[in-house]
Design an enzyme around this catalytic site. Structure first.
Site: not given
Length: 316
Positions: A13, A80, A172, A176
């Protein structure tokens, strides 16, 4: 004989924003860096160069070029994280290129902040695949190499665990927080296995950091930039975590500012240089005090079970 081979860091990332800044900071501090994400480009044709670090023009290709032109060592490898075969190929190519892996930083993330009702199933699934599943697969593929010298470090971009974090972004938060649970659990694995020089740490911003996501906000209202910090605070915190003794960071869910303020993080007191708008005092978005997740019976494991041994390590 001393090992003079540069340490190798894999940053997943790393095409823009925080991930790019972490990769550049690691390279400046002597690491050979594998820059990984989905986005690639013809870096030689990008004008102006370097591109805006929070724009689509910033890719793993341009980050590699930035590092190399500054005198560092870097290799851009596309990945990916939703595809474990792609993740395995990334780690294999890292070892083929540099022969070792010392540090893993997982910064990949998909984001959608909305109520459960307004979060479509496809969006939910995307976040789970990129966030906790991508992290789990990357760690699985990397662990044999991180353990080879028994001193590997992992830094995960995931938050402390507290209930307010769930509000308005449940889907989300599920992913996380799951990433932070992985940090806690793998740290316990290291302790059980006697890997006293291995550590995994979660790190999260105490104040919002300038990024592609915040660009939309500041485009609408430029004054919002007064509440933002530069990504350099996060890369400085990552470096401080990597320098810290294992016992002080393994299994910890840290905030960038708070860790830098701590003795083990360097005792930083002046954070003004990190403000996007000089002279501003960005608003803290994280709680001042976080809950302690331990219990009185923390060390009582009861009857220990190991499904892998029970099934003879049978594959699914």
């Amino acid at each position: 004989m001393a090992d003079n081979t540069p340490k190798v860091a894999l940053v997943v990332g790393a095409s823009r924003g925080i991930g790019r800044q972490i990769a550049i900071a690691l390279a400046k501090n002597g690491y050979a860096v594998v820059v990984a994400a989905k986005s690639t480009s013809d870096a030689q044709s990008v004008v102006p160069f370097p591109p805006d670090p929070n724009s689509p023009q910033s890719t793993i290709s341009t980050v590699e070029r930035e590092i190399v032109e500054a005198g560092g060592r870097a290799t851009a490898i596309p990945v990916d994280v939703r595809d474990f075969a792609s993740v395995q190929k990334l780690v294999d190519r890292t070892i083929e290129t540099y022969g070792r892996l010392d540090v893993l930083v997982y910064n990949s993330g998909a984001i959608w902040w909305a109520s459960v009702e307004d979060t479509p199933m496809k969006r939910f699934q995307l976040m789970q695949r990129v966030n906790p599943e991508g992290l789990y697969g990357t760690i699985q593929a990397s662990l044999p190499h991180l353990k080879r010298h028994k001193h590997g470090r992992i830094v995960v971009v995931s938050p402390p665990i507290y209930s307010r974090f769930f509000r308005g972004k449940t889907a989300y938060a599920m992913g996380k927080v799951g990433m932070s649970v992985l940090t806690k659990g793998l740290a316990m694995d290291f302790q059980r296995q006697g890997l006293t020089d291995m550590a995994i740490t979660s790190l999260w911003p105490a104040v919002a950091i300038e990024s592609a996501a915040t660009r939309k906000m500041t485009d609408r209202n430029p004054d919002e930039a007064r509440d933002l910090r530069k990504a350099t605070i996060f890369s400085d915190a990552v470096l401080a975590v990597l320098r810290a003794p294992v016992a002080s960071v393994n299994g910890r869910l840290e905030l960038d500012e708070d860790f830098l303020r701590s003795d083990v993080g360097g005792g930083v007191t002046d954070f003004s240089r990190y403000a996007v708008v000089p002279g501003s005092s960005p608003r803290r978005i994280m709680p001042a005090v976080l809950p302690d997740l331990t219990v009185a019976e923390q060390d009582d494991e009861g009857r220990r079970m190991d499904s892998a041994k029970d099934r003879g390590k049978a594959k699914l």
